[in-house]
Design a protein around this motif. Sequence first.
Motif, short mmCIF file in Angstrom:
data_model
loop_
_atom_site.label_atom_id
_atom_site.label_comp_id
_atom_site.label_asym_id
_atom_site.label_seq_id
_atom_site.Cartn_x
_atom_site.Cartn_y
_atom_site.Cartn_z
N MET A 1 -17.11 9.28 10.98
CA MET A 1 -16.30 8.23 11.14
C MET A 1 -16.73 6.88 10.39
N LYS A 2 -15.52 5.80 10.09
CA LYS A 2 -15.76 4.51 9.98
C LYS A 2 -15.71 3.89 11.08
N ILE A 3 -16.75 3.23 11.68
CA ILE A 3 -16.43 2.67 12.89
C ILE A 3 -16.71 0.87 12.77
N VAL A 4 -15.80 0.18 13.28
CA VAL A 4 -15.91 -1.23 13.24
C VAL A 4 -16.21 -1.76 14.70
N ILE A 5 -17.46 -2.51 14.68
CA ILE A 5 -17.79 -3.06 15.92
C ILE A 5 -17.71 -4.72 16.02
N PHE A 6 -16.70 -4.98 16.68
CA PHE A 6 -16.62 -6.44 16.89
C PHE A 6 -17.56 -7.16 18.06
N GLY A 7 -18.59 -8.08 17.95
CA GLY A 7 -19.40 -8.44 18.68
C GLY A 7 -20.79 -7.65 18.42
N GLY A 8 -20.70 -7.28 17.27
CA GLY A 8 -22.09 -6.34 16.86
C GLY A 8 -23.49 -6.79 16.79
N SER A 9 -23.60 -8.22 16.88
CA SER A 9 -24.83 -8.77 16.76
C SER A 9 -25.28 -9.12 18.25
N GLY A 10 -24.55 -8.69 19.35
CA GLY A 10 -24.86 -9.02 20.49
C GLY A 10 -25.84 -7.73 21.17
N LEU A 11 -26.34 -7.81 22.22
CA LEU A 11 -27.34 -6.80 22.89
C LEU A 11 -26.74 -5.51 22.93
N ILE A 12 -25.34 -5.49 23.43
CA ILE A 12 -24.83 -3.98 23.20
C ILE A 12 -24.39 -3.52 21.78
N GLY A 13 -23.93 -4.33 21.09
CA GLY A 13 -23.25 -3.99 19.88
C GLY A 13 -24.53 -3.82 19.01
N ASN A 14 -25.43 -4.40 18.96
CA ASN A 14 -26.79 -4.08 18.28
C ASN A 14 -27.30 -2.66 18.64
N ALA A 15 -27.39 -2.32 19.94
CA ALA A 15 -27.81 -1.06 20.30
C ALA A 15 -26.93 0.25 19.96
N LEU A 16 -25.67 -0.06 19.94
CA LEU A 16 -24.60 0.82 19.74
C LEU A 16 -24.93 1.21 18.04
N ALA A 17 -24.92 -0.10 17.36
CA ALA A 17 -24.70 0.03 15.84
C ALA A 17 -26.13 0.75 15.26
N LYS A 18 -27.06 0.43 15.91
CA LYS A 18 -28.35 1.42 15.39
C LYS A 18 -28.10 2.70 15.82
N ASN A 19 -27.52 3.06 16.87
CA ASN A 19 -27.34 4.47 17.44
C ASN A 19 -26.43 5.29 16.50
N ALA A 22 -26.60 6.40 12.48
CA ALA A 22 -27.42 7.55 12.09
C ALA A 22 -26.19 8.72 11.43
N SER A 23 -25.10 8.59 12.38
CA SER A 23 -24.02 9.88 11.77
C SER A 23 -22.81 9.15 11.40
N HIS A 24 -22.66 7.87 11.40
CA HIS A 24 -21.44 7.21 11.15
C HIS A 24 -21.49 5.99 10.18
N GLU A 25 -20.32 5.60 9.55
CA GLU A 25 -20.51 4.52 8.76
C GLU A 25 -20.08 3.17 9.63
N VAL A 26 -21.02 2.18 9.78
CA VAL A 26 -20.69 1.41 10.78
C VAL A 26 -20.58 -0.08 10.35
N GLN A 27 -19.77 -0.79 10.61
CA GLN A 27 -19.68 -2.21 10.21
C GLN A 27 -19.66 -3.08 11.32
N CYS A 28 -20.51 -4.03 11.25
CA CYS A 28 -20.61 -4.92 12.58
C CYS A 28 -20.08 -6.15 12.18
N LEU A 29 -19.14 -6.86 12.89
CA LEU A 29 -18.65 -8.16 12.59
C LEU A 29 -18.76 -9.24 13.78
N ASN A 30 -18.70 -10.44 13.25
CA ASN A 30 -18.92 -11.54 14.52
C ASN A 30 -17.43 -11.97 14.68
N ARG A 31 -17.48 -12.93 15.72
CA ARG A 31 -16.18 -13.64 16.06
C ARG A 31 -15.54 -14.32 14.72
#
Length: 280
Positions: A1-19, A22-31
Amino acid sequence: MKIVIFGGSGLIGNALAKNLSASHEVQCLNRSVFKSLDTLSLSLKDSDLVIQLSGSTIAKRWTKKHLKEVWESRVDSTQMLSKAISMMTTKPKVMCASGVSFYPESDCSNPHSENGLRGEGYLTELSVAWESAAKSISEDTIILRFGVVLSRSGGAFMKLYWPYFFGLGGPIASGNQCFSWIHITDLVRAVNFILNNPQAKGVYNITAPEPIPQKVLGKALASALKRPFLVPLWEWQLKLLFGSGSQILTESISVIPKKILEEGFIFDYPDIKSAMDDLT
């Protein structure tokens, strides 16, 4: 999947993005992506899943300016997200953060499950408005009500760690207030579990199955570090430091993750001793 995480630089977002990366295309974006509807819409292009974690920290002195920023970064941004997704031809699945402050105060012997009633006060109003904005995106939006996240990468645990490490740990206020928490590893595993369940919908409490009084958590941390548990932090001291924002440390909210347990999720760190042994 292509996953977009808003707030990806925070504690939860960073942990989710790293995980998830490994299996998906992840894009982390800030406010900053919420500066305009066009910018936000462009960031959503071809996305299969959106995880909305964006929000200014609540753990600081509450001023009118800060509370306005907290509200805008959670509620207003999610309302904008709803508008942007409504304009998409193919709409992504959505998961949105919330908090256990949705519920009324309770002691550890009377925990709330996902069907519990709402509480009162600013933090409840914030959670209710945030969830309402999330539900306006889709009736299938998944709401994640997080407890306090324990992680060596930051957040509440690291604010406690060094004072305790130097022997300055003790109860916060009475120490009897109930503390609903979750180890960061279990949080990431829980989100993955929900993602991999095609029938998943509605609200999930993302907390460990054993809420505990704050002094029990403190004693477990002190014990794991082989340090004393003696130095209290009184409520008047908290008010000097945080003003009315001190309530985030003194409120007593007991929550259990009934729904995810019934669906078969097994915690790696179900109790505070196992969590502290791992984190220290």
